[in-house]
Motif scaffolding. Structure first.
Motif: not given
Length: 317
Positions: A72, A105, A185, A187, A195, A198, A202
């Motif tokens: 992330s 995301l 990702i 965020c 978040t 994510a 992760s």
């Protein structure tokens, strides 16, 4: 016996290993392995048999690199280079031969828009809320994206109300992990449900930070959030480190960078991403930075950061 895919993946992850030395130790004709790495040349079975023993002496095991590392890219503040880092680091990794999936995301959908994807037919929100496969669009060799737009904002609210909302992203990307080396990702600029999802999904997170007072002030809250998720949701979550972005050559930025190095208990990468107009030009053109200008300083900086990041991950291994 080692497969060609795994042998090449191991060597790409270990750039310090001399390919010519490996060829010599395995008694493979000079240049054969390098051609396989750069041009996709098929290796003979006898070469793979010889490589199996040599690469195991270098630390190869069948368990290494069997699924993607999920990272992330995070900061609670907007405009600090998260999207640029996902896009440019993802491209740099793909250029080195790694298979990369970038996940947008952020409900703003900037990553998708930069890469020319607006109003996608199927997007991340559809997979999180509905029972459908995670959307993947091919951008280039080794580089894919899972797109988003503003609909993801509505999905975030629904995730709060749904049972197992925090788990949905992790569960949706799980079937994809064997296809990639890295999942990056992008965020949103918040510490909300997306978040948290994510970070739950992760292996690690990478913090981007512009060396400005506004960005510096909230970093302790960000670290506390990461620690809270590690403690209560994802005990395997680690912080890869912090990379300075949008750096200007002035005394203010130099002072803040030094203060962060002295006071934050985490790794600060040596490579710094400068504030360069080519990043904005590439976004306007709808291109990744190396496609826009492969010889530019901007492309060179992310290539250097990519190399440093890979070296760091091998240190962890």
């Amino acid at each position: 016996m080692i497969t060609q895919e795994n042998a090449l993946k191991f060597l790409r992850h270990r750039p310090a290993i001399s390919v010519s030395a490996v060829e010599k130790q395995a008694k493979i004709p000079s240049g054969t392995l390098q051609q396989s790495l750069s041009q996709g040349r098929q290796l003979a079975e006898k070469h793979l048999v010889a490589l199996d023993k040599v690469l195991r002496d270098y630390g190869y095991s069948d368990e290494l690199y069997q699924k993607a590392r999920v990272v992330s890219v995070i900061n609670h503040k907007g405009g600090v280079g998260k999207t640029t880092t996902v896009c440019s680091l993802g491209e740099a990794l793909a250029n080195k031969g790694f298979k990369v999936l970038m996940v947008d995301l952020d409900p703003q959908g900037n990553l998708s828009q930069i890469l020319g994807i607006e109003q996608p037919e199927v997007q991340v929100a559809d997979a999180l809320i509905g029972d459908i496969e995670f959307p993947v669009i091919s951008l280039d060799t080794n580089l894919d994206i899972s797109p988003s737009d503003i609909d993801l904002g509505n999905a975030e609210y629904q995730l709060i109300l749904m049972p197992g909302g925090d788990l949905r992203l992790k569960n949706r990307i799980l079937p994809l992990l064997s296809r990639y080396d890295y999942v990056l990702i992008d965020c949103p600029p918040s510490l909300g449900k997306l978040t948290v999802s994510a970070l739950y999904a992760s292996d690690s997170c990478l913090i981007t930070m512009q060396p400005e007072m506004a960005a510096m002030k909230g970093v302790n809250s960000l670290l506390e959030k990461i620690h809270d998720i590690k403690k209560n949701l994802n005990p395997m979550l680690t912080i890869d480190g912090l990379v300075f972005t949008m750096v200007k050559k002035n005394s203010v930025h130099e002072g803040i960078k030094e203060a962060i190095r002295q006071n934050l208990p985490l790794r600060i990468f040596n490579t710094e991403i400068k504030h360069l107009v080519d990043f904005q030009k590439a976004q306007v053109a709808g291109n990744t930075i190396s496609k826009f200008s492969n010889s530019s300083e901007a492309a060179g900086l992310y290539s250097a950061f990519c190399a440093e990041y890979i070296d760091y991950l091998q240190f962890l291994k």
